[in-house]
Design an enzyme around this catalytic site. Structure first.
Site, PDB file in Angstrom:
ATOM      1  N   GLU A 101       4.772   3.367   4.806  1.00 19.14           N
ATOM      2  CA  GLU A 101       4.735   3.446   2.924  1.00 19.14           C
ATOM      3  C   GLU A 101       4.499   4.497   2.885  1.00 19.14           C
ATOM      4  O   GLU A 101       3.551   4.742   3.311  1.00 19.14           O
ATOM      5  CB  GLU A 101       4.644   1.612   2.301  1.00 19.14           C
ATOM      6  CG  GLU A 101       5.218   0.495   3.141  1.00 19.14           C
ATOM      7  CD  GLU A 101       4.465  -0.606   2.487  1.00 19.14           C
ATOM      8  OE1 GLU A 101       5.261  -1.209   2.536  1.00 19.14           O
ATOM      9  OE2 GLU A 101       3.895  -0.852   2.625  1.00 19.14           O
ATOM     10  N   CYS A 120       0.308   8.945  -2.801  1.00 19.22           N
ATOM     11  CA  CYS A 120      -0.155   8.552  -1.562  1.00 19.22           C
ATOM     12  C   CYS A 120       0.019   7.903  -0.471  1.00 19.22           C
ATOM     13  O   CYS A 120       1.192   7.723  -0.483  1.00 19.22           O
ATOM     14  CB  CYS A 120      -1.372   6.819  -2.545  1.00 19.22           C
ATOM     15  SG  CYS A 120      -2.064   6.143  -0.893  1.00 19.22           S
ATOM     16  N   CYS A 127      -2.922   1.434  12.242  1.00 12.41           N
ATOM     17  CA  CYS A 127      -4.202   2.305  12.271  1.00 12.41           C
ATOM     18  C   CYS A 127      -5.177   1.255  13.728  1.00 12.41           C
ATOM     19  O   CYS A 127      -5.065   0.131  13.594  1.00 12.41           O
ATOM     20  CB  CYS A 127      -5.179   1.933  10.945  1.00 12.41           C
ATOM     21  SG  CYS A 127      -6.353   3.264  10.827  1.00 12.41           S
ATOM     22  N   CYS A 131     -10.284  -2.799  10.047  1.00 13.82           N
ATOM     23  CA  CYS A 131     -11.205  -3.007   9.332  1.00 13.82           C
ATOM     24  C   CYS A 131     -10.352  -4.296   8.538  1.00 13.82           C
ATOM     25  O   CYS A 131      -9.200  -4.182   8.614  1.00 13.82           O
ATOM     26  CB  CYS A 131     -11.592  -2.236   8.187  1.00 13.82           C
ATOM     27  SG  CYS A 131     -11.330  -0.217   8.640  1.00 13.82           S
ATOM     28  N   CYS A 134      -8.286  -4.467   5.623  1.00  9.73           N
ATOM     29  CA  CYS A 134      -6.997  -3.898   5.167  1.00  9.73           C
ATOM     30  C   CYS A 134      -6.000  -4.399   6.055  1.00  9.73           C
ATOM     31  O   CYS A 134      -5.719  -4.643   7.325  1.00  9.73           O
ATOM     32  CB  CYS A 134      -7.284  -2.284   5.753  1.00  9.73           C
ATOM     33  SG  CYS A 134      -6.210  -1.928   6.052  1.00  9.73           S
ATOM     34  N   GLY A 178      -3.107   3.902   7.929  1.00  6.65           N
ATOM     35  CA  GLY A 178      -3.704   4.880   9.096  1.00  6.65           C
ATOM     36  C   GLY A 178      -4.806   5.961   8.434  1.00  6.65           C
ATOM     37  O   GLY A 178      -5.562   5.631   7.397  1.00  6.65           O
ATOM     38  N   GLU A 179      -5.942   6.681   9.534  1.00  5.20           N
ATOM     39  CA  GLU A 179      -6.682   6.774   9.223  1.00  5.20           C
ATOM     40  C   GLU A 179      -6.992   8.336   9.359  1.00  5.20           C
ATOM     41  O   GLU A 179      -6.768   9.221  10.197  1.00  5.20           O
ATOM     42  CB  GLU A 179      -7.857   6.609   9.778  1.00  5.20           C
ATOM     43  CG  GLU A 179      -9.273   7.822  10.779  1.00  5.20           C
ATOM     44  CD  GLU A 179     -10.325   8.002   9.108  1.00  5.20           C
ATOM     45  OE1 GLU A 179     -10.194   6.973   8.583  1.00  5.20           O
ATOM     46  OE2 GLU A 179     -10.428   9.220   9.449  1.00  5.20           O
ATOM     47  N   SER A 210      -9.377  10.681   2.679  1.00  2.00           N
ATOM     48  CA  SER A 210     -10.177  10.232   3.025  1.00  2.00           C
ATOM     49  C   SER A 210     -10.123   9.920   4.371  1.00  2.00           C
ATOM     50  O   SER A 210      -9.815   9.530   4.967  1.00  2.00           O
ATOM     51  CB  SER A 210      -9.561   8.700   2.177  1.00  2.00           C
ATOM     52  OG  SER A 210      -8.998   7.729   3.314  1.00  2.00           O
ATOM     53  N   SER A 233     -14.366   6.284   2.608  1.00  2.00           N
ATOM     54  CA  SER A 233     -14.132   5.130   2.057  1.00  2.00           C
ATOM     55  C   SER A 233     -15.784   3.619   2.456  1.00  2.00           C
ATOM     56  O   SER A 233     -16.098   3.614   4.293  1.00  2.00           O
ATOM     57  CB  SER A 233     -12.946   4.142   3.247  1.00  2.00           C
ATOM     58  OG  SER A 233     -11.903   5.101   3.002  1.00  2.00           O
ATOM     59  N   LEU A 234     -16.340   3.533   1.868  1.00  2.00           N
ATOM     60  CA  LEU A 234     -17.858   3.400   2.212  1.00  2.00           C
ATOM     61  C   LEU A 234     -17.785   1.431   2.507  1.00  2.00           C
ATOM     62  O   LEU A 234     -17.638   1.233   3.132  1.00  2.00           O
ATOM     63  CB  LEU A 234     -18.316   3.893   1.175  1.00  2.00           C
ATOM     64  CG  LEU A 234     -20.418   3.737   1.690  1.00  2.00           C
ATOM     65  CD1 LEU A 234     -20.640   4.259   2.823  1.00  2.00           C
ATOM     66  CD2 LEU A 234     -21.152   4.021   0.727  1.00  2.00           C
ATOM     67  N   HIS A 235     -17.064   1.501   1.164  1.00  2.00           N
ATOM     68  CA  HIS A 235     -17.607  -0.056   0.735  1.00  2.00           C
ATOM     69  C   HIS A 235     -17.906  -1.218   1.392  1.00  2.00           C
ATOM     70  O   HIS A 235     -18.065  -2.588   1.498  1.00  2.00           O
ATOM     71  CB  HIS A 235     -16.124  -0.666   2.033  1.00  2.00           C
ATOM     72  CG  HIS A 235     -14.624   0.072   1.750  1.00  2.00           C
ATOM     73  ND1 HIS A 235     -14.385  -0.018   0.256  1.00  2.00           N
ATOM     74  CD2 HIS A 235     -13.662   0.315   3.272  1.00  2.00           C
ATOM     75  CE1 HIS A 235     -13.148   1.139   0.563  1.00  2.00           C
ATOM     76  NE2 HIS A 235     -13.140   1.535   1.347  1.00  2.00           N
ATOM     77  N   ASN A 309      -7.516  -6.141  -3.986  1.00  2.00           N
ATOM     78  CA  ASN A 309      -6.359  -6.810  -4.222  1.00  2.00           C
ATOM     79  C   ASN A 309      -6.179  -7.601  -3.596  1.00  2.00           C
ATOM     80  O   ASN A 309      -6.796  -7.253  -2.280  1.00  2.00           O
ATOM     81  CB  ASN A 309      -5.014  -5.951  -4.498  1.00  2.00           C
ATOM     82  CG  ASN A 309      -4.964  -5.222  -5.247  1.00  2.00           C
ATOM     83  OD1 ASN A 309      -5.032  -5.725  -6.259  1.00  2.00           O
ATOM     84  ND2 ASN A 309      -4.984  -4.073  -5.101  1.00  2.00           N
ATOM     85  N   CYS A 352      -4.916  -0.058  -3.393  1.00  2.00           N
ATOM     86  CA  CYS A 352      -5.412  -0.150  -1.983  1.00  2.00           C
ATOM     87  C   CYS A 352      -5.978  -1.177  -0.304  1.00  2.00           C
ATOM     88  O   CYS A 352      -6.812  -2.322  -1.382  1.00  2.00           O
ATOM     89  CB  CYS A 352      -6.659   0.309  -2.162  1.00  2.00           C
ATOM     90  SG  CYS A 352      -6.986   1.353  -3.690  1.00  2.00           S
TER      91      CYS A 352
END
Ligand code: SF4
Length: 365
Positions: A101, A120, A127, A131, A134, A178-179, A210, A233-235, A309, A352
């Site tokens: 996507e 994007c 992936c 995480c 995700c 994906g990373e 990212s 991407s810290l989070h 979300n 996201c």
């Protein structure tokens, strides 16, 4: 490079870099301007076959068709959100389940004309990093994209923007499925093609890649002086919480990330952006904000606070407005440059952390 003639081993021209394409043309005995023509057909005009390359002779097109191929991703469908965000589903060549996507996030001026048109893009089918918040991570991992498949997403959406808004895309973020830095070569090659004047010619300043924090690749970006922007991407702002939601942190913890970030800044003097999804009563306390401020000070940086979300099967929920307000006050009090980003396209699962192929999808490795 030797040109293969076995029909089963036709060269995928969209897996070649510009330099490799030049070598391919030279091996075929073509004049040097032919490789530029090929490059333009592939990456500016986005043709799907040699027959469409009308400034090449019929004989040359036939010869190219004998030794090479130009695979293209297939547009399956798109969905438009009530906020104007459009999510695209593409099928890659090969296995049926290899789908990805991409998302177009348009911003508009008050008069309704298009302002920023941000794409994007996805870099992998699924992936490996898993995480916990995700949707892509829950798919497992299938394969990495070639740089051609990444450019195809951009090109398809760029052409749609020209038709729909009268102008092409303005920004690209490698933040889809994906990373990105786990597919390093394809990322760097695709960005190099997208910024080429014979392709879309986008400024590298308008491209952001990212990562969840792959420290070796962050140093490699710095060593190679790659010209695009870096987002992390810290989070979570301490190891305990980051370990809980991002398995990568057990091998590359915040101390290692700090060293890589500082190395990157020392080499490139380019500010870093941190992405911080705000989860209700997990990472949204004033103490979390204070710890985040310390991280943002590792090197000149800014932070995007992203409202999460909800994702099916994930217990973490998006933070409440009152907690967001207090969190922001802590950052502002510490002179941190922070912006709240309301995730777009949540009604079509384009926000996201929400990208994943759901229909009849087997699980990857
Ligand atoms: Fe992979 Fe990024 Fe999702 Fe983590 S957040 S599972 S790295 S796609």
């Amino acid at each position: 490079m030797t040109v293969k003639t076995d029909i089963d081993e036709k060269i995928n021209l969209k897996a070649l870099t510009k330099q490799e394409l030049q070598q391919f043309s030279a091996d075929l005995g073509l004049k040097s301007f032919r490789s530029d023509q090929l490059f333009q057909w592939l990456y500016q005009k986005g043709v799907h076959s040699f027959d469409e390359m009308t400034n090449l002779s019929k004989d040359l097109r036939a010869r190219l068709g004998e030794v090479a191929r130009v695979p293209t991703i297939e547009h399956v469908r798109q969905q438009e959100s009530r906020d104007g965000t459009i999510k695209f589903l593409f099928k890659l060549q090969g296995k049926e389940e290899h789908k990805i996507e991409s998302v177009l996030i348009p911003d508009f001026y008050p008069d309704g004309a298009a302002n920023r048109l941000t794409v994007c893009v996805s870099s992998q089918v699924g992936c490996v990093f898993g995480c916990s918040f995700c949707a892509t991570g829950k798919m497992g991992f299938f394969r990495s994209l070639t740089h051609g498949e990444i450019v195809d997403q951009v090109q398809y959406i760029d052409q749609l923007c020209e038709q729909k808004f009268g102008k092409g895309i303005t920004n690209i973020v490698y933040m889809g499925m994906g990373e990105p830095l786990h597919n390093y070569k394809a990322i760097v090659n695709s960005a190099s093609i997208i910024t080429d004047e014979l392709s879309i010619g986008l400024s590298p300043k308008r491209i952001t890649v990212s990562t969840v924090g792959l420290t070796k690749q962050i140093r490699q970006l710095a060593d190679e002086r790659q010209p695009f922007n870096l987002a992390i991407s810290l989070h979570a702002a301490n190891d305990e919480k980051r370990d809980e939601i991002m398995p990568i942190n057990s091998s590359m913890n915040l101390e290692k990330l700090k060293e890589a970030v500082q190395y990157y800044y020392e080499k490139l003097h380019r500010p870093i952006t941190y992405e911080y999804l705000l989860f209700d009563e997990f990472n949204d306390s004033p103490e979390d904000a204070r710890q985040l401020a310390e991280i943002v000070r590792w090197a000149p940086s800014k932070v995007n606070i992203i409202m999460y979300n909800d994702v099916a099967g994930v217990s973490l929920k998006g933070a409440r407005e009152d907690r967001l307000d207090k969190f922001m006050q802590e950052l502002i009090a510490r002179d941190i440059t922070a912006t709240v980003r309301r995730s777009r396209g949540d009604d079509i699962d384009a926000g996201c952390g929400q990208l994943a192929i759901k229909e009849d999808q087997p699980r990857g490795k």
